[in-house]
Design a protein around this motif. Structure first.
Motif, PDB file in Angstrom:
ATOM      1  N   ARG A 205       0.850  -1.188   0.000  1.00 17.44           N
ATOM      2  CA  ARG A 205       0.000   0.000   0.000  1.00 17.44           C
ATOM      3  C   ARG A 205       0.888   1.241   0.000  1.00 17.44           C
ATOM      4  N   VAL A 206       0.369   2.313  -0.593  1.00 21.71           N
ATOM      5  CA  VAL A 206       1.094   3.569  -0.733  1.00 21.71           C
ATOM      6  C   VAL A 206       0.528   4.584   0.261  1.00 21.71           C
TER       7      VAL A 206
ATOM      8  N   THR B  84       2.530   6.195   7.322  1.00 21.72           N
ATOM      9  CA  THR B  84       3.111   4.879   7.092  1.00 21.72           C
ATOM     10  C   THR B  84       3.473   4.210   8.409  1.00 21.72           C
ATOM     11  N   GLU B  85       4.082   4.966   9.301  1.00 13.87           N
ATOM     12  CA  GLU B  85       4.450   4.423  10.617  1.00 13.87           C
ATOM     13  C   GLU B  85       3.214   4.033  11.430  1.00 13.87           C
TER      14      GLU B  85
ATOM     15  N   ILE C 214       9.071  -0.856   4.964  1.00 13.65           N
ATOM     16  CA  ILE C 214       8.710   0.470   4.477  1.00 13.65           C
ATOM     17  C   ILE C 214       9.807   0.935   3.535  1.00 13.65           C
ATOM     18  N   ALA C 215       9.393   1.434   2.379  1.00 13.88           N
ATOM     19  CA  ALA C 215      10.350   1.971   1.405  1.00 13.88           C
ATOM     20  C   ALA C 215       9.898   3.374   1.014  1.00 13.88           C
TER      21      ALA C 215
ATOM     22  N   ILE D 218       5.962   3.366   0.579  1.00  9.00           N
ATOM     23  CA  ILE D 218       5.318   2.095   0.248  1.00  9.00           C
ATOM     24  C   ILE D 218       5.545   1.122   1.403  1.00  9.00           C
ATOM     25  N   LEU D 219       4.453   0.636   1.946  1.00  9.45           N
ATOM     26  CA  LEU D 219       4.511  -0.356   3.014  1.00  9.45           C
ATOM     27  C   LEU D 219       4.142  -1.703   2.415  1.00  9.45           C
ATOM     28  N   THR D 220       4.967  -2.703   2.658  1.00  9.82           N
ATOM     29  CA  THR D 220       4.638  -4.058   2.230  1.00  9.82           C
ATOM     30  C   THR D 220       4.568  -4.951   3.458  1.00  9.82           C
TER      31      THR D 220
END
Length: 116
Positions: A7-8, A15-16, A34-35, A77-79
């Motif tokens: 997800r973006v 994100t955190e 996380i990228a 981007i979190l995977t």
């Protein structure tokens, strides 16, 4: 079987928060990454050929119509790698946290004859 969900997010804070929600839901910390994706030159605003067309009016409105869809290219981007049985719950948690799919986060440029 394991699956990966991506997800973006627009900010590191969002994100955190999403990462923390997954950890609280029992997702293993080693399964969440996380990228940061960005263009070091800054957001794309078109190309150097804009306005070189014989038919171009070289107006601000024309430039905006052609290149507005480029937008800001920085995003987080979190995977998460999870068991398929948990995928729906993880996807729901990420949606609640503001995560968007890659397709939803990337605007489609207008087609020929369409305005953006």
């Amino acid at each position: 079987m394991e699956t990966t969900i991506a997800r973006v997010f627009r900010s590191l804070e969002e994100t955190e928060q999403a990462r923390e929600a997954l950890l609280q839901a029992g997702v293993d910390a080693d399964a969440v990454d996380i990228a940061f994706q960005a263009d070091e030159a800054g957001p794309v605003r078109g190309n150097f050929l804009a306005g070189d067309s014989v038919t171009s009016l070289s107006t601000e409105e024309e430039y905006d119509r052609r290149f507005r869809h480029q937008g800001e290219v920085s995003r987080y981007i979190l995977t998460a790698r999870v068991d398929e049985a948990r995928a729906q719950d993880v996807e729901a948690a990420l949606q609640r946290a503001g995560g968007r799919t890659i397709d939803a986060a990337t605007p489609t440029p207008p087609g020929p004859g369409q305005q953006g």
